[in-house]
Design a protein around this motif. Structure first.
Motif, short mmCIF file in Angstrom:
data_model
loop_
_atom_site.label_atom_id
_atom_site.label_comp_id
_atom_site.label_asym_id
_atom_site.label_seq_id
_atom_site.Cartn_x
_atom_site.Cartn_y
_atom_site.Cartn_z
N ILE A 20 0.84 -1.20 0.00
CA ILE A 20 0.00 0.00 0.00
C ILE A 20 0.87 1.25 0.00
O ILE A 20 0.61 2.22 -0.74
N SER A 21 1.94 1.23 0.81
CA SER A 21 2.84 2.38 0.88
C SER A 21 3.54 2.61 -0.46
O SER A 21 3.70 3.76 -0.90
N ALA A 22 3.94 1.53 -1.13
CA ALA A 22 4.59 1.66 -2.43
C ALA A 22 3.63 2.23 -3.46
O ALA A 22 4.02 3.06 -4.30
N ALA A 23 2.37 1.80 -3.41
CA ALA A 23 1.36 2.33 -4.35
C ALA A 23 1.14 3.82 -4.11
O ALA A 23 1.03 4.61 -5.06
N GLU A 24 1.07 4.24 -2.85
CA GLU A 24 0.88 5.66 -2.54
C GLU A 24 2.08 6.48 -2.99
O GLU A 24 1.93 7.60 -3.50
N THR A 25 3.28 5.93 -2.80
CA THR A 25 4.49 6.64 -3.24
C THR A 25 4.47 6.86 -4.74
O THR A 25 4.82 7.95 -5.22
#
Length: 297
Positions: A20-25
């Motif tokens: 999820i964090s990678a997608a937001e980044t």
């Protein structure tokens, strides 16, 4: 037995926090990368709206919104979420996004980070701000704190969503149970856009301030002004030692510009930077981070 299999399947469909964090980044890279591209080519909105009110705004937020809405409508996920194989579904029913949810998601994905970035930039550059802007910045602080709490609850399996916005819209991120139904040309077009993700990351790296300072930058040191070759009437207009090149008066609160090396009064260089964004002597682009206060000992 069937119930246990169903529970196992639901657990497998839950993405990890790192995904999820990678997608937001990746989603957050779209706007700054497009801004650099448009600024390079000088592409922006500039027209008179009403009377003396003139609109000068970049095109990046509009294009970012169109890109996000295209992915949300076809794959029920943002650009970054689609890249990592995630999908937005209703928390209770598991159904895909409705048309209003697609529109709302694209708007929040695009304009919340855009507004926050604009507010922080104006505050950092000490620009003339409205009275309500500090309150709005505090609201963003509260939202980020709430998001941190939701993220922690998601990590310990106490929340079905990682964000207060997802919770407000009653959405959650899951792996799709089946691939999206798309025609051939839509699939090829979206895949080509996903390939651009690597290009966006490269653009962001190339223009990052830290990396630019690390490799030495593209600007060369300015040469000293050749006073001996100047006409006498021009020499008389040049600032003398200890005087500001802008106001031509003795330096008050001396401040050096690290890009050009010249020293100005604090008020003079700040006023010029707000209006022109350049060094008054060399015309090199500067920002507030390039100004260094000089303290006499």
């Amino acid at each position: 037995m069937a119930e246990a299999a169903n529970v196992r399947q639901n657990l497998q469909n839950v993405p990890s926090f790192f995904e999820i964090s990678a997608a937001e980044t990746l989603d957050n890279l779209i706007y700054p990368a497009l801004s650099k591209i448009f600024d390079y080519f000088g592409l922006r909105l500039d027209f008179k709206l009403w009377g003396n009110l003139r609109v000068r705004e970049e095109l990046s937020p509009v294009l970012t919104w169109i890109l996000q809405y295209l992915y949300l409508r076809n794959r029920a996920s943002s650009f970054g979420e689609s890249f990592y194989g995630l999908q937005r579904t209703a928390t209770g029913t598991g159904k895909l996004l409705t048309r209003p949810q697609q529109f709302t998601s694209a708007t929040l994905l695009t304009f919340l980070p855009y507004i926050e970035r604009k507010l922080r930039t104006r505050d950092a550059q000490h620009e003339d701000t409205y009275a309500w802007e500090p309150y709005l910045i505090n609201l963003f602080h509260a939202y980020n704190a709430s998001k941190a709490v939701h993220t922690f609850a998601y990590l310990i399996k106490q929340a079905s969503s990682h964000s207060p916005l997802f919770r407000a819209m009653r959405l959650t991120l899951r792996y799709p149970s089946e691939p999206p139904q798309e025609d051939k040309w839509t699939y090829i077009f979206l895949k080509m856009l996903e390939v651009l993700a690597f290009f966006l990351q490269f653009i962001q790296w190339w223009y990052s301030n830290d990396q630019r300072r690390k490799v030495g930058g593209s600007l060369q040191n300015p040469e000293a002004m050749p006073e001996l070759d100047l006409p006498e009437e021009v020499k008389q207009t040049l600032p003398q030692k200890g005087k500001c090149p802008v106001c031509l008066l003795p330096l008050q609160t001396p401040t050096a510009c690290s890009v050009s090396g010249y020293v100005f009064c604090w008020k003079c260089i700040i006023s010029h930077m707000k209006e022109h964004g350049t060094c008054p002597v060399t015309s090199y682009p500067i920002s507030l981070d390039d100004l260094v206060r000089i303290y006499e000992t």
